[in-house]
Design a protein around this motif. Sequence first.
Motif, PDB file in Angstrom:
ATOM      1  N   LEU A 187       5.015  12.134   5.060  1.00  0.00           N
ATOM      2  CA  LEU A 187       4.945  10.705   5.382  1.00  0.00           C
ATOM      3  C   LEU A 187       3.677  10.392   6.173  1.00  0.00           C
ATOM      4  O   LEU A 187       3.042   9.352   5.951  1.00  0.00           O
ATOM      5  CB  LEU A 187       6.184  10.283   6.175  1.00  0.00           C
ATOM      6  CG  LEU A 187       7.467  10.049   5.372  1.00  0.00           C
ATOM      7  CD1 LEU A 187       8.618   9.771   6.311  1.00  0.00           C
ATOM      8  CD2 LEU A 187       7.291   8.891   4.391  1.00  0.00           C
ATOM      9  N   ALA A 188       3.306  11.264   7.082  1.00  0.00           N
ATOM     10  CA  ALA A 188       2.080  11.037   7.854  1.00  0.00           C
ATOM     11  C   ALA A 188       0.856  11.049   6.944  1.00  0.00           C
ATOM     12  O   ALA A 188      -0.079  10.246   7.113  1.00  0.00           O
ATOM     13  CB  ALA A 188       1.951  12.102   8.945  1.00  0.00           C
ATOM     14  N   GLU A 189       0.846  11.950   5.958  1.00  0.00           N
ATOM     15  CA  GLU A 189      -0.266  11.993   5.006  1.00  0.00           C
ATOM     16  C   GLU A 189      -0.323  10.706   4.184  1.00  0.00           C
ATOM     17  O   GLU A 189      -1.412  10.162   3.930  1.00  0.00           O
ATOM     18  CB  GLU A 189      -0.103  13.202   4.091  1.00  0.00           C
ATOM     19  CG  GLU A 189      -1.245  13.385   3.106  1.00  0.00           C
ATOM     20  CD  GLU A 189      -1.065  14.621   2.253  1.00  0.00           C
ATOM     21  OE1 GLU A 189      -1.724  14.702   1.200  1.00  0.00           O
ATOM     22  OE2 GLU A 189      -0.255  15.496   2.619  1.00  0.00           O
ATOM     23  N   LEU A 190       0.847  10.187   3.796  1.00  0.00           N
ATOM     24  CA  LEU A 190       0.887   8.925   3.055  1.00  0.00           C
ATOM     25  C   LEU A 190       0.384   7.782   3.931  1.00  0.00           C
ATOM     26  O   LEU A 190      -0.357   6.905   3.457  1.00  0.00           O
ATOM     27  CB  LEU A 190       2.307   8.649   2.564  1.00  0.00           C
ATOM     28  CG  LEU A 190       2.556   7.299   1.893  1.00  0.00           C
ATOM     29  CD1 LEU A 190       1.614   7.072   0.718  1.00  0.00           C
ATOM     30  CD2 LEU A 190       4.014   7.209   1.439  1.00  0.00           C
ATOM     31  N   VAL A 322      10.529   4.133   4.884  1.00  0.00           N
ATOM     32  CA  VAL A 322       9.630   2.992   5.051  1.00  0.00           C
ATOM     33  C   VAL A 322       9.552   2.592   6.523  1.00  0.00           C
ATOM     34  O   VAL A 322       8.491   2.183   7.011  1.00  0.00           O
ATOM     35  CB  VAL A 322      10.087   1.815   4.156  1.00  0.00           C
ATOM     36  CG1 VAL A 322       9.177   0.605   4.349  1.00  0.00           C
ATOM     37  CG2 VAL A 322      10.072   2.232   2.686  1.00  0.00           C
ATOM     38  N   ARG A 323      10.656   2.720   7.244  1.00  0.00           N
ATOM     39  CA  ARG A 323      10.593   2.474   8.695  1.00  0.00           C
ATOM     40  C   ARG A 323       9.596   3.415   9.353  1.00  0.00           C
ATOM     41  O   ARG A 323       8.806   3.013  10.222  1.00  0.00           O
ATOM     42  CB  ARG A 323      11.979   2.661   9.314  1.00  0.00           C
ATOM     43  CG  ARG A 323      12.926   1.488   9.130  1.00  0.00           C
ATOM     44  CD  ARG A 323      14.280   1.818   9.747  1.00  0.00           C
ATOM     45  NE  ARG A 323      15.203   0.703   9.628  1.00  0.00           N
ATOM     46  CZ  ARG A 323      16.500   0.787   9.889  1.00  0.00           C
ATOM     47  NH1 ARG A 323      17.019   1.944  10.281  1.00  0.00           N
ATOM     48  NH2 ARG A 323      17.286  -0.267   9.766  1.00  0.00           N
ATOM     49  N   ALA A 324       9.645   4.680   8.965  1.00  0.00           N
ATOM     50  CA  ALA A 324       8.704   5.647   9.548  1.00  0.00           C
ATOM     51  C   ALA A 324       7.267   5.280   9.191  1.00  0.00           C
ATOM     52  O   ALA A 324       6.360   5.364  10.039  1.00  0.00           O
ATOM     53  CB  ALA A 324       9.034   7.051   9.054  1.00  0.00           C
ATOM     54  N   LEU A 325       7.024   4.853   7.947  1.00  0.00           N
ATOM     55  CA  LEU A 325       5.684   4.424   7.563  1.00  0.00           C
ATOM     56  C   LEU A 325       5.217   3.242   8.393  1.00  0.00           C
ATOM     57  O   LEU A 325       4.066   3.182   8.846  1.00  0.00           O
ATOM     58  CB  LEU A 325       5.653   4.057   6.077  1.00  0.00           C
ATOM     59  CG  LEU A 325       5.506   5.196   5.076  1.00  0.00           C
ATOM     60  CD1 LEU A 325       5.568   4.641   3.657  1.00  0.00           C
ATOM     61  CD2 LEU A 325       4.195   5.948   5.288  1.00  0.00           C
ATOM     62  N   ASN A 326       6.110   2.284   8.614  1.00  0.00           N
ATOM     63  CA  ASN A 326       5.734   1.109   9.403  1.00  0.00           C
ATOM     64  C   ASN A 326       5.348   1.481  10.826  1.00  0.00           C
ATOM     65  O   ASN A 326       4.539   0.790  11.465  1.00  0.00           O
ATOM     66  CB  ASN A 326       6.882   0.093   9.416  1.00  0.00           C
ATOM     67  CG  ASN A 326       7.016  -0.637   8.097  1.00  0.00           C
ATOM     68  OD1 ASN A 326       6.046  -0.814   7.367  1.00  0.00           O
ATOM     69  ND2 ASN A 326       8.234  -1.068   7.770  1.00  0.00           N
TER      70      ASN A 326
END
Length: 546
Positions: A187-190, A322-326
Amino acid sequence: MAPTVRESVREFCRAAGMTIVFGNPGSTEVRMFRDWPEDFRYVLGLQESTAVAMAAGHALGTGRAALVSLHSAVGVGHALGSVFNAFRDRVPLVLVAGQQSRSLLPTRPFLGADDPARFPEPYVKYTRQPERAADVPAAFAEAHRLAMAHPRGPVFLSVPEDDWDRPARPVAPRTVHSGHTADPEALAELARALDASARPALVVGPGVDDEGAYHEVAELAERTRAAVWISPLSGRSGFDERHPLFQGFLPPVPDRLSGTLAPYDLVLALGAPLFTYHLASGDPDAPPLPEGTALHHLDCDPAQAAWLPVGTSLVTTLRPAVRALNGQVRKADRAAPPPRPAPPAARAGDTASAELLLDLLRERLPDGAVLVEEAPSHREILHARLPLSGPGRFLTTGSGGLGWGLPLAIGRALAERDAPPGPEGAARVVCLLGDGSALYAVQALWTAVRHRAPVTFVLLDNGGYSAVRGLGARIGVPEVPGTAIGGIDFAALAASFGCPGRSVERAVELPGALDRALGLGPDEGPALLHVPVLADDTPPYGTGGE
C-alpha cells in the motif's frame, strides 16, 4: 425429544436474520414447511428465476444473505440464469433445493436430481448434499458463512425431503470476520506511485458499493484529483456521477477502453473487473492498455487478481485499504480533469423518445430513490442523461442475463419497506425496463402486488430487442431474425396481475404521468407506466475499429 433438522435449521435462520423465504414450492419441499412458524414469511415467485432475483434485491437492500427455496432438479434449472447473475454480481444467497427421499435415490426417482451438488457449478461458491440428515444444520451454517465472506455470492444445498423430520442437533451461531488487508508496504508503494503520477485515473467497480467504500473512494479521488471512471457494464455505481471529477462509464470494447485510458499514466482499479468486454474490436494482439499506462488493482477476490493480464494486484477488502491510502497519499496540487460535458436537452416530438423520458426522470427522481435498470437498448443514454449520487442507488445486471431487473426491484423495494424508516419515510424504488427484458419475468408483478412492494416500473417499449439489432448493425448483420416484438398491451398485462398500469402514447402527456407514478407513497404498492418510444437501432459503444 431431540430437535429435528427443520427445527434446528429454523433456529439458525432466526439467528442469521433469514426469516423471509423466497421460492416456488414443490413436492420435495413440503416437509420443510411443516408447522410453518409465525415469525417466518414466504414470498412466492411464480417462477424460480424470479424468486432468486427477488431474494437478490432483498439481500442487496439489507446487506444480509437471503434464503431461497428451490424445487429439485427442474426448479434449480429454471433458477440458474438468476444464480449466474447473483454470482457475477457478488450477491449473498443461500439456495436450498429439495431432493427426493434418500431411500428412493438409488432408483433414480421421479423429480430426483442426479448428482445435485454439481448442477449449479461453477456459479456458486459452495455446493453440497450432506451425507446424513444430522449433517444438514452444520452444512447450512457453513454455507451461510461462505455466502457472506468476501467476495460474497450464492451457495447451494440439496436436502432430501425426508431429512427435515429426522433428528439433528442445533448449530450455535458464531461470528466470522472475513476479509483481508493488503500488505502495508504494498500500500505504501501504491501511495508513492499515486503521488508521483502526473495524470492518474480511478476506475470504480461494483466492489466499491458492495463493500461500503463509497465515501473513502470519494476522498481518495479528491486527494489525488484523479479522473474517475466506472468500470465497463458495472452492476453498481460506486461514485457520485454529479461530481466534477466523474468522467463516465468505460466502454466494454478492447480498443475503445484502451484508447479511453490512454491519457493516464496510472490507473487504479478498485473492486473492478477492468477488462470486461462485450465486443471484440481492434487488433486482437494489442496490449489491453497502452504503453505508458501503469495499472494497479485492488480487489477482495484472489481469482480476479489472478486472471488480469497486466498490472499489479493487491488482494484486499476495499474500505480498510482505501482508508490506509488516504492516510498516506499527499493532497495533490495537479490540475483537476475537466468535467464531462452534459448532453443537449432532448427535443419533444409527438411520440416520446427515450432521451426525453430520461431528461424528465432526472428532474423528477426523488432524493434517495433507488434506480434499478434493465433496458440494454438505452443504457448508454441513461448513463449520459441520468447521473446518480449516493451509495446503493443504482442496481443493474453486471453479467447481462435478462429477467433480473424486474424481480430484483421488487426484492429491493421489500427491503426498503421493511427497513426502519428514515426522516422522510421509506424511499420508493424506480425500475426502468425495456419491453424485451420485462417479458422474461413479468409474472413477478403478481408478487409485487401481493406484498405491496413500493416500486414504480417505467417500461420503455421500442418494439423489440433493439440492442441485438444494434449489435447486428455494428458487425454487418442488418437483419437479425427474432428481434421484433409488438402487439402487447403492457398496461393491461400489468392490470391482469393486479398492478395499476397506464400507457402514455403522446410525449405531451409524459410529465404528468411520471409525476403521478413517482408520487405514489410507500404504502400504495406497485404501479407500471408503459411508454412506447421511438425505435433506435444505433450500434452500441460507438463504431469503428472492427
